[in-house]
Design an enzyme around this catalytic site. Structure first.
Site, PDB file in Angstrom:
ATOM      1  N   LYS A  65       0.939  -1.053  -0.068  1.00 43.88           N
ATOM      2  CA  LYS A  65      -0.209  -0.043   0.095  1.00 43.88           C
ATOM      3  C   LYS A  65       0.982   1.191   0.050  1.00 43.88           C
ATOM      4  O   LYS A  65       1.293   1.877   1.076  1.00 43.88           O
ATOM      5  CB  LYS A  65      -0.939  -0.102   1.439  1.00 43.88           C
ATOM      6  CG  LYS A  65      -2.126   0.938   1.049  1.00 43.88           C
ATOM      7  CD  LYS A  65      -3.188   0.601   2.117  1.00 43.88           C
ATOM      8  CE  LYS A  65      -4.315   1.553   2.602  1.00 43.88           C
ATOM      9  NZ  LYS A  65      -5.159   1.868   1.321  1.00 43.88           N
ATOM     10  N   GLU A  68      -9.946  -4.954  -8.623  1.00 40.98           N
ATOM     11  CA  GLU A  68     -10.568  -4.263  -7.476  1.00 40.98           C
ATOM     12  C   GLU A  68     -11.235  -2.954  -7.865  1.00 40.98           C
ATOM     13  O   GLU A  68     -11.385  -2.861  -8.943  1.00 40.98           O
ATOM     14  CB  GLU A  68      -9.716  -4.188  -6.578  1.00 40.98           C
ATOM     15  CG  GLU A  68      -8.578  -3.249  -6.600  1.00 40.98           C
ATOM     16  CD  GLU A  68      -7.279  -3.157  -5.704  1.00 40.98           C
ATOM     17  OE1 GLU A  68      -7.589  -3.567  -4.566  1.00 40.98           O
ATOM     18  OE2 GLU A  68      -6.165  -2.973  -6.282  1.00 40.98           O
TER      19      GLU A  68
HETATM   20  N1  PLP Z   1      -7.940  -1.970  -2.678  1.00 43.03           N
HETATM   21  C1  PLP Z   1      -7.188  -0.821  -2.580  1.00 43.03           C
HETATM   22  C2  PLP Z   1      -6.688  -0.284  -3.721  1.00 43.03           C
HETATM   23  C3  PLP Z   1      -7.138  -0.143  -1.118  1.00 43.03           C
HETATM   24  O1  PLP Z   1      -6.689   0.969  -1.344  1.00 43.03           O
HETATM   25  C4  PLP Z   1      -8.096  -0.575  -0.133  1.00 43.03           C
HETATM   26  C5  PLP Z   1      -8.216   0.165   1.099  1.00 43.03           C
HETATM   27  O2  PLP Z   1      -7.058   0.090   1.741  1.00 43.03           O
HETATM   28  C6  PLP Z   1      -8.655  -1.786  -0.295  1.00 43.03           C
HETATM   29  C7  PLP Z   1      -8.546  -2.587  -1.454  1.00 43.03           C
HETATM   30  C8  PLP Z   1      -9.288  -2.373   0.736  1.00 43.03           C
HETATM   31  O3  PLP Z   1      -8.368  -2.914   1.809  1.00 43.03           O
HETATM   32  P1  PLP Z   1      -8.925  -3.015   3.244  1.00 43.03           P
HETATM   33  O4  PLP Z   1     -10.111  -3.702   3.580  1.00 43.03           O
HETATM   34  O5  PLP Z   1      -7.765  -3.515   4.052  1.00 43.03           O
HETATM   35  O6  PLP Z   1      -9.170  -1.376   3.823  1.00 43.03           O
END
Ligand code: PLP
Length: 286
Positions: A149, A182
């Site tokens: 991330k 996603e």
């Molecule tokens: N995909 C992306 C690109 C994201 O930035 C996030 C958010 O953090 C998610 C998926 C979902 O992840 P999480 O459930 O850990 O927040």
């Protein structure tokens, strides 16, 4: 609002970092998005683990141990007297001369922002969200691993811009092979014939909300399969939903103009939404 920067709290107006921070110059750093519910931080260990895994992958050494980071996050929440909050820890490469080489940066920096937060999509949890597929492609996992991330979110921002232009509440991003990856900030699930399908984690960020949904499916004995999904699977699904720390579980009722199911959030999505809310109320680090 008090912002944590490298061991000290600053009020919002005075919370500043250097223009020479490589986080700003090159997007060199990692971040997290964490929720607190009623004063308790939800899935704190999981978020800090992901943050530190990302840091490790980009050879970024945090100045805090994981435990110290957790304490700093909890302290930021307390200092701001927040109960329902969104917390944003950031680790940047730190300050250094111009030039990509991280060796220019003597010490990394930690920033933690916490703001008050409610349900991100308001009445759309009842009505359902409209999603649109976008032309932006998710990095193939052979390139930058999708599980970092990192502070490079331009891809997701471009997806969001495209969704805004097309009048969608959320974007659906495909990978270079045409598989569903996603949303711009969340993971995607498809329900068909009582079974739930979701893309492999190699195609997206390893969502912590996604992992919670996997656990809930296990608990409620809802069959779940990780597999490649395409346009057809989205358009012909009985139900579709997205998951994310900020979005929680968001039902999608329209994709590229196609009505999903009967155009209302479906029964399995609703059941999971309820179970997830329960989970956020009953767990978390005080
Ligand atoms: N995909 C992306 C690109 C994201 O930035 C996030 C958010 O953090 C998610 C998926 C979902 O992840 P999480 O459930 O850990 O927040």
């Amino acid at each position: 609002e008090y912002i944590y920067i490298d061991g000290r709290f600053y009020d919002k107006e005075n919370a500043r970092i250097s223009v020479f921070d490589h986080g700003l110059l090159y997007g060199d750093g990692v971040f997290e998005g964490i929720r607190a519910y009623n004063g308790r931080v939800f899935k704190l260990d999981e978020h800090v683990d992901r943050l530190y895994d990302g840091a490790k992958a980009i050879m970024l050494t945090p100045t805090l141990s994981k435990d110290e980071m957790k304490q700093a996050i909890l302290e930021t929440l307390r200092k701001n007297e927040l109960k329902d909050a969104y917390i944003r820890p950031i680790i940047t490469r730190g300050m250094g001369d111009l030039g990509l080489d991280p060796r220019k940066c003597a010490k990394s920096s930690v920033i933690i922002i916490a703001v008050t937060w409610g349900a991100m999509y308001g009445d759309l949890y009842e009505k359902g969200l409209t999603a649109v597929s976008v032309s932006v492609r998710r990095n193939a996992s052979e390139a930058l691993p999708t599980n970092i991330k990192s502070l490079n979110y331009l891809n997701n921002i471009l997806a969001k811009i495209e969704a805004n232009e097309k009048g969608g509440d959320e974007a659906i991003i495909f990978d270079v092979r045409g598989n569903v990856a996603e949303g711009s900030g969340d993971n995607i699930f498809v329900i068909k014939g009582g079974k739930i399908y979701t893309p492999f984690i190699q195609q997206n960020l390893n969502g912590i909300t996604r992992a919670s949904v996997l656990e809930l499916c296990d608990k409620y004995r809802i069959p779940l399969v990780e597999q490649n999904l395409g346009y057809f699977d989205l358009y012909t699904a009985d139900e579709v939903f997205v998951t994310g720390t900020a979005a929680e579980i968001g039902p999608i009722t329209k994709i590229d103009g196609r009505i999903i199911g009967d155009g209302k959030p479906g029964p399995i999505t609703r059941k999971l939404m309820k179970a997830y809310t329960e989970l956020t109320k009953t767990t978390g680090t005080p």
